[in-house]
Design a protein around this motif. Structure first.
Motif, PDB file in Angstrom:
ATOM      1  N   PRO A 103     -34.010  11.384  35.414  1.00  0.00           N
ATOM      2  CA  PRO A 103     -33.794  11.260  36.876  1.00  0.00           C
ATOM      3  C   PRO A 103     -33.553  12.651  37.488  1.00  0.00           C
ATOM      4  O   PRO A 103     -33.013  13.468  36.707  1.00  0.00           O
ATOM      5  N   LEU A 104     -33.959  12.638  38.672  1.00  0.00           N
ATOM      6  CA  LEU A 104     -33.375  13.692  39.567  1.00  0.00           C
ATOM      7  C   LEU A 104     -32.513  13.692  40.561  1.00  0.00           C
ATOM      8  O   LEU A 104     -31.539  14.276  40.805  1.00  0.00           O
ATOM      9  N   GLY A 105     -32.493  12.482  41.085  1.00  0.00           N
ATOM     10  CA  GLY A 105     -31.564  11.834  42.335  1.00  0.00           C
ATOM     11  C   GLY A 105     -31.792  10.958  42.996  1.00  0.00           C
ATOM     12  O   GLY A 105     -32.810  10.403  43.216  1.00  0.00           O
ATOM     13  N   LEU A 106     -30.565  10.163  43.417  1.00  0.00           N
ATOM     14  CA  LEU A 106     -30.930   9.145  44.449  1.00  0.00           C
ATOM     15  C   LEU A 106     -31.517   9.751  46.057  1.00  0.00           C
ATOM     16  O   LEU A 106     -30.891  10.874  46.127  1.00  0.00           O
ATOM     17  N   VAL A 107     -32.089   9.018  46.919  1.00  0.00           N
ATOM     18  CA  VAL A 107     -32.807   9.584  47.870  1.00  0.00           C
ATOM     19  C   VAL A 107     -31.928   8.789  49.143  1.00  0.00           C
ATOM     20  O   VAL A 107     -31.363   9.661  49.947  1.00  0.00           O
ATOM     21  N   VAL A 108     -32.374   7.892  49.369  1.00  0.00           N
ATOM     22  CA  VAL A 108     -31.909   6.847  50.598  1.00  0.00           C
ATOM     23  C   VAL A 108     -31.594   5.622  50.174  1.00  0.00           C
ATOM     24  O   VAL A 108     -32.329   5.064  49.121  1.00  0.00           O
ATOM     25  N   ASP A 109     -31.142   4.776  51.123  1.00  0.00           N
ATOM     26  CA  ASP A 109     -30.653   3.557  50.957  1.00  0.00           C
ATOM     27  C   ASP A 109     -31.275   2.764  52.206  1.00  0.00           C
ATOM     28  O   ASP A 109     -30.790   3.188  53.387  1.00  0.00           O
ATOM     29  N   GLY A 235     -29.888  -4.038  49.669  1.00  0.00           N
ATOM     30  CA  GLY A 235     -30.150  -2.553  50.336  1.00  0.00           C
ATOM     31  C   GLY A 235     -31.272  -1.899  49.206  1.00  0.00           C
ATOM     32  O   GLY A 235     -30.868  -2.149  47.773  1.00  0.00           O
ATOM     33  N   ILE A 236     -32.232  -1.271  49.699  1.00  0.00           N
ATOM     34  CA  ILE A 236     -33.349  -0.778  48.956  1.00  0.00           C
ATOM     35  C   ILE A 236     -33.048   0.792  48.542  1.00  0.00           C
ATOM     36  O   ILE A 236     -33.362   1.405  49.542  1.00  0.00           O
ATOM     37  N   TRP A 237     -32.275   0.969  47.432  1.00  0.00           N
ATOM     38  CA  TRP A 237     -32.179   2.493  47.390  1.00  0.00           C
ATOM     39  C   TRP A 237     -33.354   3.026  46.539  1.00  0.00           C
ATOM     40  O   TRP A 237     -34.152   2.061  45.995  1.00  0.00           O
ATOM     41  N   HIS A 238     -33.473   4.575  46.947  1.00  0.00           N
ATOM     42  CA  HIS A 238     -34.790   5.058  46.351  1.00  0.00           C
ATOM     43  C   HIS A 238     -34.311   6.240  45.418  1.00  0.00           C
ATOM     44  O   HIS A 238     -33.304   6.725  46.039  1.00  0.00           O
ATOM     45  N   GLY A 239     -35.087   6.554  44.484  1.00  0.00           N
ATOM     46  CA  GLY A 239     -34.615   7.864  43.605  1.00  0.00           C
ATOM     47  C   GLY A 239     -36.073   8.265  43.509  1.00  0.00           C
ATOM     48  O   GLY A 239     -37.067   8.051  43.588  1.00  0.00           O
ATOM     49  N   LEU A 240     -35.603   9.500  42.784  1.00  0.00           N
ATOM     50  CA  LEU A 240     -36.640  10.652  42.391  1.00  0.00           C
ATOM     51  C   LEU A 240     -36.572  10.820  41.113  1.00  0.00           C
ATOM     52  O   LEU A 240     -35.560  11.187  40.512  1.00  0.00           O
ATOM     53  N   TRP A 241     -37.809  10.659  40.267  1.00  0.00           N
ATOM     54  CA  TRP A 241     -37.594  10.991  38.698  1.00  0.00           C
ATOM     55  C   TRP A 241     -39.039  11.832  38.293  1.00  0.00           C
ATOM     56  O   TRP A 241     -39.987  12.117  39.047  1.00  0.00           O
ATOM     57  N   ALA A 242     -38.637  12.745  37.281  1.00  0.00           N
ATOM     58  CA  ALA A 242     -39.847  13.454  36.560  1.00  0.00           C
ATOM     59  C   ALA A 242     -39.839  12.730  35.164  1.00  0.00           C
ATOM     60  O   ALA A 242     -39.006  11.904  34.673  1.00  0.00           O
ATOM     61  N   PRO A 243     -41.169  12.875  34.603  1.00  0.00           N
ATOM     62  CA  PRO A 243     -41.214  12.288  33.273  1.00  0.00           C
ATOM     63  C   PRO A 243     -40.048  12.872  32.185  1.00  0.00           C
ATOM     64  O   PRO A 243     -39.868  13.948  32.372  1.00  0.00           O
ATOM     65  N   ALA A 244     -39.704  12.090  31.188  1.00  0.00           N
ATOM     66  CA  ALA A 244     -38.737  12.561  30.186  1.00  0.00           C
ATOM     67  C   ALA A 244     -39.314  13.810  29.514  1.00  0.00           C
ATOM     68  O   ALA A 244     -40.342  13.797  29.408  1.00  0.00           O
ATOM     69  N   ASP A 281     -24.656  12.642  48.690  1.00  0.00           N
ATOM     70  CA  ASP A 281     -23.653  12.695  47.818  1.00  0.00           C
ATOM     71  C   ASP A 281     -24.160  12.348  46.336  1.00  0.00           C
ATOM     72  O   ASP A 281     -23.640  12.731  45.280  1.00  0.00           O
ATOM     73  N   GLN A 282     -25.084  11.708  46.387  1.00  0.00           N
ATOM     74  CA  GLN A 282     -25.652  11.097  45.196  1.00  0.00           C
ATOM     75  C   GLN A 282     -27.145  11.632  44.808  1.00  0.00           C
ATOM     76  O   GLN A 282     -27.919  11.039  43.781  1.00  0.00           O
ATOM     77  N   ALA A 283     -27.434  12.872  45.503  1.00  0.00           N
ATOM     78  CA  ALA A 283     -28.843  13.456  44.960  1.00  0.00           C
ATOM     79  C   ALA A 283     -28.557  14.275  43.933  1.00  0.00           C
ATOM     80  O   ALA A 283     -28.715  15.612  43.947  1.00  0.00           O
ATOM     81  N   ASN A 284     -28.310  13.613  42.687  1.00  0.00           N
ATOM     82  CA  ASN A 284     -28.328  14.529  41.328  1.00  0.00           C
ATOM     83  C   ASN A 284     -28.582  13.686  40.266  1.00  0.00           C
ATOM     84  O   ASN A 284     -28.584  12.317  40.396  1.00  0.00           O
ATOM     85  N   LYS A 290     -26.692   7.077  36.298  1.00  0.00           N
ATOM     86  CA  LYS A 290     -25.679   6.059  36.372  1.00  0.00           C
ATOM     87  C   LYS A 290     -26.026   4.931  37.170  1.00  0.00           C
ATOM     88  O   LYS A 290     -25.655   3.667  36.588  1.00  0.00           O
ATOM     89  N   HIS A 291     -26.419   5.274  38.103  1.00  0.00           N
ATOM     90  CA  HIS A 291     -26.940   4.221  39.036  1.00  0.00           C
ATOM     91  C   HIS A 291     -28.018   2.909  38.486  1.00  0.00           C
ATOM     92  O   HIS A 291     -27.866   1.733  38.392  1.00  0.00           O
ATOM     93  N   VAL A 292     -29.023   3.603  37.755  1.00  0.00           N
ATOM     94  CA  VAL A 292     -30.024   2.941  36.737  1.00  0.00           C
ATOM     95  C   VAL A 292     -29.405   1.790  36.004  1.00  0.00           C
ATOM     96  O   VAL A 292     -29.534   0.838  35.618  1.00  0.00           O
ATOM     97  N   ASP A 293     -28.413   2.690  35.221  1.00  0.00           N
ATOM     98  CA  ASP A 293     -27.346   1.955  33.896  1.00  0.00           C
ATOM     99  C   ASP A 293     -26.724   0.665  34.434  1.00  0.00           C
ATOM    100  O   ASP A 293     -26.780  -0.427  33.809  1.00  0.00           O
ATOM    101  N   GLN A 294     -26.212   0.813  35.913  1.00  0.00           N
ATOM    102  CA  GLN A 294     -25.535  -0.299  36.493  1.00  0.00           C
ATOM    103  C   GLN A 294     -26.379  -1.345  36.838  1.00  0.00           C
ATOM    104  O   GLN A 294     -26.224  -2.520  36.854  1.00  0.00           O
ATOM    105  N   GLN A 295     -27.769  -0.720  37.720  1.00  0.00           N
ATOM    106  CA  GLN A 295     -28.447  -1.901  38.330  1.00  0.00           C
ATOM    107  C   GLN A 295     -29.167  -2.813  37.364  1.00  0.00           C
ATOM    108  O   GLN A 295     -29.452  -4.037  37.543  1.00  0.00           O
ATOM    109  N   LEU A 296     -29.456  -2.128  36.106  1.00  0.00           N
ATOM    110  CA  LEU A 296     -30.419  -2.800  35.316  1.00  0.00           C
ATOM    111  C   LEU A 296     -29.741  -4.167  34.654  1.00  0.00           C
ATOM    112  O   LEU A 296     -30.318  -5.308  34.758  1.00  0.00           O
TER     113      LEU A 296
END
Ligand code: MLT
Length: 311
Positions: A103-109, A235-244, A281-284, A290-296
């Motif tokens: 994960p790189l960070g959350l972007v927008v909601d 609310g449609i949250w968006h994130g940015l990821w790189a491959p593991a 505040d959540q762009a990290n 943490k967000h993914v762990d909660q949402q799943l």
């Protein structure tokens, strides 16, 4: 003798364009966010960020492509809430949301809107509810496939009404919008990052927003909650990821570029104009992990309760 430290490949990163995969068609909501973000990140990275639209199967085809891509910092994924809903909707989504990515960070909601073709008979949310219930065998609902935000919201809406409509899947709500404008499909639930311009131009009918509060850019639209849909909020949250496996010095640079990009005035202005909230505040990486762990587990439970079987 002392050996000079070898020049590390990471030091040169980035020295060629970075590919940002959007797992939906061009000209849609995710694409709109991605293109603004790519431009803002370019200014920080000093390298072009190229948006690649890879639609299909509600976004899971594009997500899987990045999961399998070389973890060298030249492949990133911009995706939304579907990153955590699709693992409950597909037996083999083609990726593990907790293991396949860095994960790189959350972007927008982004709030969603319920809209219909401009000549649809219903003129407000109450009329829409009545019309859809009375014509459930005729009304068509567009979405961007199972796992898409439009599918999630559309499914919630059908459940709230107790109807099962004909759904028309597209590779993104960009093309779905084209068919709605062409009056080939009746209605859909889609993000403000795609619908705002059409609502303002009056080329579609708009009924309600899915946020808790009204959206400042669309002040005339009631929330679903104030329209009698108790607890209907999405609310449609968006994130940015790189491959593991993407090296830390490289992801550090990507995170910095993400944060710089999200602080960019042009990006902030464009997002605000489209009704999107920038999640500075959540762009990290920690916040997104943490967000993914909660949402799943949350979505797993929602679909289990609704009796939705993974396919
Ligand atoms: C898109 O970019 O086409 C959308 O995000 C699709 C969706 O999830 O509804």
């Amino acid at each position: 003798t002392l050996l000079a430290a070898p020049a590390h490949a990471d030091d040169k990163y980035p020295d060629h364009p970075i590919n940002m995969v959007v797992p939906f068609s061009a000209g849609g909501p995710t694409d709109n966010v991605a293109r603004s973000l790519a431009e803002a990140m370019r200014q920080s990275l000093g390298e072009t960020v190229v948006v690649e639209n890879k639609g299909g199967a509600g976004g899971t085809i594009g997500i899987s492509q990045v999961a399998r891509a070389k973890p060298d910092g030249y492949n990133v994924l911009l995706m939304h809430i579907g990153f955590t809903t699709s693992p409950s909707l597909y037996k083999s989504p083609g990726f593990d949301p907790q293991k396949s990515f860095q994960p790189l960070g959350l972007v927008v909601d982004v709030p969603m809107t319920i809209i219909a073709r401009s000549d649809f008979p219903a003129n407000n949310i109450q009329e829409l509810v009545e019309y859809v219930k009375a014509n459930a065998d005729k009304v068509s609902l567009a979405n961007a496939g199972i796992g898409a935000a439009s599918h999630l919201c559309g499914t919630m809406f059908m459940q709230a009404l107790g109807v099962d409509l004909l759904t028309i899947p597209y590779k993104g709500t960009g093309p779905a919008m084209n068919d709605l404008l062409g009056k080939q499909v009746d209605f859909m639930c889609d993000q403000t990052t795609n619908t705002t311009q059409h609502i303002k131009a009056g080329t579609v009918k708009a009924y309600a927003v899915t946020s808790n509060e009204r959206v400042p850019t669309l002040p005339d639209l009631p929330t679903l909650q104030e329209s009698g849909f108790k607890d209907f909020q999405v609310g449609i949250w968006h994130g940015l990821w790189a491959p593991a496996g993407t090296p830390k010095p490289v992801t550090d640079k990507l995170v910095k570029a993400l944060q710089d990009g999200m602080a960019n005035e042009a990006f902030k202005e464009r997002m605000a104009g489209l009704g999107a909230n920038v999640l500075n505040d959540q762009a990290n990486p920690e916040a997104l992990a943490k967000h993914v762990d909660q949402q799943l587990p949350l979505w797993k439970e929602v679909f289990r309760k609704a009796g939705v079987e993974p396919q």
